[in-house]
Design an enzyme around this catalytic site. Structure first.
Site, PDB file in Angstrom:
ATOM      1  N   TYR A 112      -1.775  -5.409  17.047  1.00 39.23           N
ATOM      2  CA  TYR A 112      -1.987  -4.636  16.136  1.00 39.23           C
ATOM      3  C   TYR A 112      -3.277  -3.948  16.205  1.00 39.23           C
ATOM      4  CZ  TYR A 112      -2.475  -3.978  10.864  1.00 39.23           C
ATOM      5  OH  TYR A 112      -2.408  -3.612   9.604  1.00 39.23           O
TER       6      TYR A 112
ATOM      7  N   LYS B  40      -3.595   0.392  15.620  1.00 41.83           N
ATOM      8  CA  LYS B  40      -4.359   1.084  14.737  1.00 41.83           C
ATOM      9  C   LYS B  40      -5.159   1.793  15.175  1.00 41.83           C
ATOM     10  CE  LYS B  40      -1.732  -0.439  11.274  1.00 41.83           C
ATOM     11  NZ  LYS B  40      -1.140   0.774  10.487  1.00 41.83           N
TER      12      LYS B  40
ATOM     13  N   ILE C  81       0.949  -1.274  -0.054  1.00 41.24           N
ATOM     14  CA  ILE C  81      -0.136   0.001   0.025  1.00 41.24           C
ATOM     15  C   ILE C  81       0.980   1.123  -0.024  1.00 41.24           C
ATOM     16  CG2 ILE C  81      -1.756   1.266   1.223  1.00 41.24           C
ATOM     17  CD1 ILE C  81      -2.743  -1.391   2.291  1.00 41.24           C
TER      18      ILE C  81
ATOM     19  N   ILE D 275      -6.983  -6.072   1.372  1.00 43.91           N
ATOM     20  CA  ILE D 275      -6.323  -5.638  -0.059  1.00 43.91           C
ATOM     21  C   ILE D 275      -5.654  -6.567  -0.741  1.00 43.91           C
ATOM     22  CG2 ILE D 275      -4.721  -3.811  -1.177  1.00 43.91           C
ATOM     23  CD1 ILE D 275      -6.719  -2.606   0.925  1.00 43.91           C
TER      24      ILE D 275
END
Length: 241
Positions: free
Chosen positions: A147, A151, A21, A180
């Protein structure tokens, strides 16, 4: 006939911008004529981008990287804090080091680069800060407590930055991608991919450039009055949580 206004290139820095990304974001800015630099820890520097080696867990390394970018492109006007790591495991197996190392890179690392970038932005009285979060930070995920916490923390960071720096012409926003299309998702077993797809209203994974174009827009003049926002790019998976 009126003249078409020419685009003035800006100094852009994308952390972790040599793949995935981050690379798509860097290329999106380069395509519109900006001067784009990326930080990277290993691997090759993609053609057409200025690569500076940096470790977001090391403030001295960040300072040196910014100094190099400033010498080449001028003060950073758009910062995209994208660098991140995962160390996934269930809570009962997660060590304290598994937790703190992810926080140090994903959350404290973002703090380090923002603090360094803000010096130039405050002097310029303008700037765009974009934090790359994840649907996991809003939605939660088993095995990703570290994680998800890192975030989710980016949201509070962007909103506090907005309150501190909004009067200086600086915006801070969060983009939260969902699943993604990457080499990693392509390598997942078919049944696992189907399970993920079934949970996404759009019934497909996103392409990296779909995230990149949202980042480019939120950092552009059309979004100058948007700050402290969280923009999901997840096909409806999180429904704005």
């Amino acid at each position: 006939m009126s003249e078409i206004p020419t685009y003035t290139p800006r100094s852009i820095l994308v952390t972790g911008g040599n793949r995935g990304i981050g690379l798509a974001i860097a290329r999106a800015f380069a395509e519109q004529g900006d001067n784009v630099a990326i930080t990277y820890r290993s691997g090759e520097v993609p053609e057409g981008l200025l690569g500076v080696k940096a470790d977001v867990t090391d403030a001295a390394s960040i300072d040196a990287a910014f100094t190099e970018v400033e010498a080449a492109h001028g003060p950073v006007e758009v910062l995209v804090a994208n660098a991140g790591v995962t160390r996934d495991t269930l809570l009962m197996r997660m060590s304290e080091e598994d937790f703190t190392s992810v926080i140090d890179t994903n959350l404290t690392g973002a703090f380090r680069v923002i603090k360094r970038a803000s010096k130039g932005m405050i002097k310029l009285r303008r700037g765009r800060i974009v934090l790359i979060s994840s649907v996991v930070g809003l939605y939660g995920s088993p095995g990703q407590i570290n994680y998800a916490a890192s975030k989710a923390g980016l949201v509070g960071m962007a909103r506090s930055l907005t309150r501190e720096l909004g009067s200086r012409g600086i915006t801070a926003n969060v983009v939260a991608p969902g699943f993604i299309n990457t080499e990693m998702t392509a390598a997942l077993p078919e049944a696992t991919q189907k399970g993920y797809l079934d949970s996404i209203p759009a019934k497909r994974f996103a392409e990296a450039d779909e995230v990149a174009k949202v980042v480019r827009w939120i950092a552009g003049p059309e979004a100058g009055y948007i700050s402290g926002a969280v923009i999901p790019v997840d096909g409806g998976l999180g429904m704005g949580h």
